[in-house]
Design a protein around this motif. Structure first.
Motif, PDB file in Angstrom:
ATOM      1  N   MET A 232      16.120  22.567   7.073  1.00  0.00           N
ATOM      2  CA  MET A 232      16.806  23.679   6.450  1.00  0.00           C
ATOM      3  C   MET A 232      15.853  24.855   6.229  1.00  0.00           C
ATOM      4  O   MET A 232      14.703  24.664   5.868  1.00  0.00           O
TER       5      MET A 232
ATOM      6  N   GLY B 294      15.731  27.399   3.955  1.00  0.00           N
ATOM      7  CA  GLY B 294      15.253  27.810   2.641  1.00  0.00           C
ATOM      8  C   GLY B 294      13.964  27.130   2.259  1.00  0.00           C
ATOM      9  O   GLY B 294      13.018  27.758   1.804  1.00  0.00           O
ATOM     10  N   SER B 295      13.897  25.815   2.423  1.00  0.00           N
ATOM     11  CA  SER B 295      12.698  25.068   2.096  1.00  0.00           C
ATOM     12  C   SER B 295      11.546  25.510   2.965  1.00  0.00           C
ATOM     13  O   SER B 295      10.418  25.667   2.513  1.00  0.00           O
TER      14      SER B 295
ATOM     15  N   SER C 277      24.066  27.992   7.317  1.00  0.00           N
ATOM     16  CA  SER C 277      23.688  27.828   5.919  1.00  0.00           C
ATOM     17  C   SER C 277      23.290  29.193   5.387  1.00  0.00           C
ATOM     18  O   SER C 277      22.589  29.952   6.065  1.00  0.00           O
TER      19      SER C 277
ATOM     20  N   TYR D 177      21.504  31.403   2.166  1.00  0.00           N
ATOM     21  CA  TYR D 177      20.529  31.241   1.085  1.00  0.00           C
ATOM     22  C   TYR D 177      20.343  32.529   0.296  1.00  0.00           C
ATOM     23  O   TYR D 177      20.354  33.617   0.851  1.00  0.00           O
TER      24      TYR D 177
ATOM     25  N   MET E  75      15.545  30.464  -3.429  1.00  0.00           N
ATOM     26  CA  MET E  75      16.309  29.237  -3.653  1.00  0.00           C
ATOM     27  C   MET E  75      16.179  28.333  -2.438  1.00  0.00           C
ATOM     28  O   MET E  75      16.354  28.779  -1.298  1.00  0.00           O
ATOM     29  N   ASP E  76      15.857  27.059  -2.670  1.00  0.00           N
ATOM     30  CA  ASP E  76      15.687  26.114  -1.583  1.00  0.00           C
ATOM     31  C   ASP E  76      17.017  25.616  -1.038  1.00  0.00           C
ATOM     32  O   ASP E  76      17.147  25.334   0.147  1.00  0.00           O
ATOM     33  N   ARG E  77      17.991  25.466  -1.908  1.00  0.00           N
ATOM     34  CA  ARG E  77      19.284  24.917  -1.498  1.00  0.00           C
ATOM     35  C   ARG E  77      20.250  26.032  -1.112  1.00  0.00           C
ATOM     36  O   ARG E  77      20.289  27.082  -1.771  1.00  0.00           O
ATOM     37  N   PRO E  78      21.046  25.811  -0.069  1.00  0.00           N
ATOM     38  CA  PRO E  78      22.007  26.851   0.336  1.00  0.00           C
ATOM     39  C   PRO E  78      23.138  26.997  -0.673  1.00  0.00           C
ATOM     40  O   PRO E  78      23.543  26.024  -1.302  1.00  0.00           O
TER      41      PRO E  78
ATOM     42  N   SER F   7      27.198  26.218   3.113  1.00  0.00           N
ATOM     43  CA  SER F   7      26.742  25.565   4.338  1.00  0.00           C
ATOM     44  C   SER F   7      27.831  24.660   4.891  1.00  0.00           C
ATOM     45  O   SER F   7      28.622  24.088   4.140  1.00  0.00           O
TER      46      SER F   7
END
Length: 202
Positions: free
Chosen positions: A1, A3-4, A62, A64, A68-71, A74
């Motif tokens: 992913m 974002g990470s 996805s 973002y 922020m790491d999490r979408p 998505s």
């Protein structure tokens, strides 16, 4: 992913005092809107023709927010993403422009400024006002469905007068769409398309 990956150092070596993560990323992205409202970075090249206007597209994506790491949105975890029609099913103008710049199999990262995404108001409580968002989009496939849409809008008499080559193109598109529905186990929807293929593929 994505974002990470971004927050773990994709931009290492690009540090610039006073600049945000997205500002640094934007410096090496391609401007596809002409006003730097939609920026693009190709992660994996695609092949074949570009997506055409009025196409129906099969994509994984996805979205973002910065830092922020999490979408926030998505469909990567869906087994079979749904087919979406440009101009109807896609609500972000930035995503429409982005898809029109893509080829089958392409994976790309986009930055959408607020006027190409969620506007000055955002989308509370998820998207703050005036927010630039990042989308990672993979174009799995697309169908040029414009001719089919035009054909289906005609009366039966007008369809009988339609040029043969265009009718064959419509039949081929409908067959592809029917196969897509079948793979999603949407058998009733797939069956509803059979009349086009049966009537005009001979």
């Amino acid at each position: 992913m994505v974002g990470s990956a971004l927050n773990q150092g994709v931009l290492e070596g690009d540090d610039a005092p006073g600049q945000s993560l997205y500002e640094r990323l934007s410096q090496r992205m391609l401007d596809i809107s002409g006003d730097r409202g939609v920026l693009k970075d190709v992660i994996r090249e695609g092949a074949g023709d570009l997506v055409v206007p009025d196409a129906s597209v099969l994509v994984k994506y996805s979205g973002y927010l910065e830092h922020m790491d999490r979408p926030f949105d998505s469909n990567y975890f869906r087994k079979t993403p749904r087919l979406m029609k440009l101009g109807e099913d896609i609500t972000l103008w930035g995503m429409e422009l982005g898809l029109l710049s893509m080829r089958r199999g392409e994976l790309a990262r986009f930055l959408f400024k607020p006027n190409y995404a969620y506007g000055t108001l955002g989308c509370p409580p998820l998207i703050p006002p005036n927010t630039t968002v990042l989308f990672e989009i993979e174009l799995l496939d697309f169908l040029d469905s414009a001719e089919s849409d035009k054909f289906c809008a005609l009366s039966a008499e007008q369809q009988d007068q339609y040029p043969l080559q265009k009718v064959l193109k419509v039949a081929a598109t409908e067959r592809e769409f029917g196969n897509y529905l079948f793979r999603q186990n949407r058998f009733c929807d797939a069956k509803a398309l059979c009349w086009v293929c049966c009537a005009y593929s001979c």
